[in-house]
Design a protein around this motif. Structure first.
Motif, PDB file in Angstrom:
ATOM      1  N   LEU A 113       0.809  -1.225   0.000  1.00  0.00           N
ATOM      2  CA  LEU A 113       0.000   0.000   0.000  1.00  0.00           C
ATOM      3  C   LEU A 113       0.835   1.265   0.000  1.00  0.00           C
ATOM      4  CD1 LEU A 113      -1.531   0.825   3.493  1.00  0.00           C
ATOM      5  CD2 LEU A 113       0.236  -0.898   3.211  1.00  0.00           C
ATOM      6  N   TYR A 114       2.132   1.152   0.314  1.00  0.00           N
ATOM      7  CA  TYR A 114       3.009   2.320   0.319  1.00  0.00           C
ATOM      8  C   TYR A 114       3.839   2.442  -0.959  1.00  0.00           C
ATOM      9  CZ  TYR A 114       1.877   2.289   5.283  1.00  0.00           C
ATOM     10  OH  TYR A 114       1.210   2.287   6.487  1.00  0.00           O
ATOM     11  N   LYS A 115       3.705   1.456  -1.851  1.00  0.00           N
ATOM     12  CA  LYS A 115       4.547   1.442  -3.054  1.00  0.00           C
ATOM     13  C   LYS A 115       3.859   2.097  -4.246  1.00  0.00           C
ATOM     14  CE  LYS A 115       6.849  -2.868  -1.680  1.00  0.00           C
ATOM     15  NZ  LYS A 115       7.093  -4.285  -2.038  1.00  0.00           N
ATOM     16  N   SER A 116       4.658   2.431  -5.253  1.00  0.00           N
ATOM     17  CA  SER A 116       4.151   3.048  -6.482  1.00  0.00           C
ATOM     18  C   SER A 116       4.975   2.560  -7.660  1.00  0.00           C
ATOM     19  CB  SER A 116       4.246   4.580  -6.386  1.00  0.00           C
ATOM     20  OG  SER A 116       4.268   5.174  -7.667  1.00  0.00           O
ATOM     21  N   SER A 117       4.301   2.061  -8.679  1.00  0.00           N
ATOM     22  CA  SER A 117       5.032   1.594  -9.862  1.00  0.00           C
ATOM     23  C   SER A 117       5.660   2.776 -10.604  1.00  0.00           C
ATOM     24  CB  SER A 117       4.086   0.826 -10.791  1.00  0.00           C
ATOM     25  OG  SER A 117       2.981   1.631 -11.165  1.00  0.00           O
ATOM     26  N   ILE A 118       4.975   3.905 -10.637  1.00  0.00           N
ATOM     27  CA  ILE A 118       5.501   5.083 -11.345  1.00  0.00           C
ATOM     28  C   ILE A 118       6.715   5.640 -10.624  1.00  0.00           C
ATOM     29  CG2 ILE A 118       5.012   7.445 -12.071  1.00  0.00           C
ATOM     30  CD1 ILE A 118       2.083   6.634 -12.391  1.00  0.00           C
ATOM     31  N   ILE A 119       6.549   5.944  -9.339  1.00  0.00           N
ATOM     32  CA  ILE A 119       7.641   6.549  -8.572  1.00  0.00           C
ATOM     33  C   ILE A 119       8.778   5.548  -8.371  1.00  0.00           C
ATOM     34  CG2 ILE A 119       8.263   7.658  -6.405  1.00  0.00           C
ATOM     35  CD1 ILE A 119       6.385   9.270  -8.276  1.00  0.00           C
ATOM     36  N   GLY A 120       8.415   4.296  -8.129  1.00  0.00           N
ATOM     37  CA  GLY A 120       9.448   3.273  -7.988  1.00  0.00           C
ATOM     38  C   GLY A 120      10.275   3.125  -9.246  1.00  0.00           C
ATOM     39  N   GLY A 121       9.622   3.230 -10.403  1.00  0.00           N
ATOM     40  CA  GLY A 121      10.330   3.145 -11.681  1.00  0.00           C
ATOM     41  C   GLY A 121      11.293   4.303 -11.878  1.00  0.00           C
ATOM     42  N   ILE A 122      10.846   5.491 -11.490  1.00  0.00           N
ATOM     43  CA  ILE A 122      11.714   6.675 -11.605  1.00  0.00           C
ATOM     44  C   ILE A 122      12.945   6.517 -10.718  1.00  0.00           C
ATOM     45  CG2 ILE A 122      11.882   9.139 -11.065  1.00  0.00           C
ATOM     46  CD1 ILE A 122       8.922   9.380 -11.847  1.00  0.00           C
ATOM     47  N   LYS A 123      12.730   6.081  -9.493  1.00  0.00           N
ATOM     48  CA  LYS A 123      13.847   5.927  -8.563  1.00  0.00           C
ATOM     49  C   LYS A 123      14.844   4.878  -9.039  1.00  0.00           C
ATOM     50  CE  LYS A 123      11.709   7.456  -4.236  1.00  0.00           C
ATOM     51  NZ  LYS A 123      11.318   7.079  -2.865  1.00  0.00           N
ATOM     52  N   GLU A 124      14.328   3.764  -9.560  1.00  0.00           N
ATOM     53  CA  GLU A 124      15.227   2.712 -10.023  1.00  0.00           C
ATOM     54  C   GLU A 124      16.016   3.164 -11.242  1.00  0.00           C
ATOM     55  OE1 GLU A 124      17.168  -0.991 -10.285  1.00  0.00           O
ATOM     56  OE2 GLU A 124      16.217   0.160  -8.665  1.00  0.00           O
TER      57      GLU A 124
END
Length: 436
Positions: free
Chosen positions: A43-54
């Motif tokens: 519930l705290y994760k994001s595919s969009i933001i996680g992708g940017i960070k990676e």
């Protein structure tokens, strides 16, 4: 959508604008790489933001490029800060807290206070049956007498005081069994202990009522006389007691509640060292340390390395995430934009400092979640100076392309940033779609 992170038209920001010890920060990062990955609830994760960070992590493994990521959708463009969101200490606390809930389904579970300064995380913990013993100011919500040795108590990421540790021990609760204290907070305690054992008085730069500062003060005074200064203005007044410009007896009234028991203003300000609440603005801490060092040099006519006889070399005690987030915000502010959105808990110290930085350049809106964006022309946001929420009209300018800076504090989930991004993007029907 066009994603730009290192384009030629975006100037790289490699200078450490904070004036902190970059070698120590780099060593800290290396240590972090060797540490485990945390299990964070979805519930705290994001595919969009996680992708940017990676993507940025792969492009900039040494974390030296502080230019923002650019998401250009035509009608609206977002400048995303290089560093933001859950830090090592927060991820550690979140993992421990949720694992504790899972492993102790048959027990009552308490948190000493808010685990981190984020309303979404704390609300979810409350919904799972966790109860807070105190509020963030230290006011008791549940009496100690209501706890038993069979209860589980989680220590928040800010740490806790020696007095509370002892109180839990008297009840029969192990304060260290479910301890989520951030390693960087403990680093400050260790630094304060080390210089205190060398007969220096500890000057803590922090907010006196903040949980972390209260904890640091408690641990520091176990080994040395300790005083808290909240800003440069208080530091300047403290210096007047070092130089004798102010009478010693006035000190105890002026700094009431900010010094350790038995503090001797005449004796205990002859040798000092500065540490900080890890989430303070780094340039402010550096300025305070430099100012007090110069006062000692003038007061004792010191030359060369002799200053260490009166002023301890504590170096920087800011955590790596606060350092990175502030550096990234300086990099973000090198660019031009129409407004900035900073997300996080309104009582989050590290987030408030990002707001202060952004406010110096452009209209800045401090919000806790996407729900605060009421419509395309109304936003409810927190005013740091008046400590109230306000509603502002027409916060998005009417122009061909709107550029929005977006960042958040170290305790803000990626999911919150994603929801804000999606909410803002929805106000531009002619914008290119977001492709996940």
């Amino acid at each position: 959508m066009e994603v730009i992170s290192n384009s030629s038209n975006i100037k790289r920001f490699r200078v450490n604008a904070l004036g902190v010890n970059t070698l120590e920060a780099e060593n800290t990062r290396k240590k972090m790489k060797k540490m485990k990955a945390f299990h964070i609830p979805d519930l705290y994760k994001s595919s969009i933001i996680g992708g940017i960070k990676e993507s940025r992590r792969l492009q900039d493994k040494l974390k030296k490029d502080y230019t923002p990521t650019v998401l250009d959708y035509g009608a609206v463009k977002f400048l995303i800060s290089r560093h933001f969101g859950f830090c090592y200490g927060v991820e550690n606390a979140v993992e421990i807290a949720y694992r504790t809930i899972e492993e102790n389904a048959d027990k009552r579970i308490f948190l000493l206070s808010e685990m981190i300064h984020n309303p979404d995380v704390n609300a979810d913990l409350l919904s799972r049956g966790v109860k807070f013993i105190m509020d963030t100011a230290g006011n008791q919500l549940i009496a100690w007498s209501e706890l038993t040795s069979e209860d589980v108590v989680i220590v928040p990421a800010f740490g806790t005081t020696v007095e509370i540790q002892n109180r839990l021990s008297e009840i029969g609760i192990n304060a260290y069994q479910y301890d989520t204290t951030c390693p960087f907070v403990e680093k400050v305690w260790n630094r304060a202990t080390a210089i205190g054992q060398k007969d220096y008085t500890i000057v803590v730069h922090g907010k006196p009522t903040h949980e972390e500062t209260r904890a640091t003060f408690s641990h520091s005074k176990e080994n040395a006389p300790t005083i808290v200064v909240k800003n440069m203005a208080q530091t300047i007044e403290l210096a007047k007691y070092i130089t004798g410009e102010k009478p010693a007896e006035q000190f105890y009234e002026e700094f009431a509640g900010q010094f350790s028991e038995g503090f001797n203003v005449t004796k205990d300000l002859q040798r000092i060292g500065v540490v900080n609440q890890t989430t303070m603005l780094a340039s402010d801490t550096q300025g305070i340390a430099d100012y007090l060092k110069q006062i000692m040099i003038q007061q004792y006519n010191i030359e060369g390395s002799d200053v260490t006889a009166y002023f301890a070399d504590t170096r920087d005690t800011l955590c790596y995430a606060t350092n990175d987030n502030q550096s990234a915000t300086y990099g973000l502010l090198k660019e031009n934009a129409d407004l900035a959105i900073v997300a996080g808990g309104y009582n989050s110290s590290n987030t408030s400092h990002l707001v202060e930085l952004c406010e110096q350049k452009l209209p800045t809106y401090f919000i806790s979640s996407a729900d605060k964006i009421l419509s395309d022309n109304l936003i409810s946001h927190f005013d740091l100076h008046e400590k109230v929420e306000k509603i502002t009209k027409d916060f998005i300018p009417s122009k061909e392309q709107v550029t929005i800076m977006l960042t958040c504090g170290a305790s803000c989930p990626d999911a919150v940033v994603e929801s804000i991004l999606l909410r803002l993007h929805s106000f531009f029907p002619e914008a290119e779609p977001i492709v996940v």
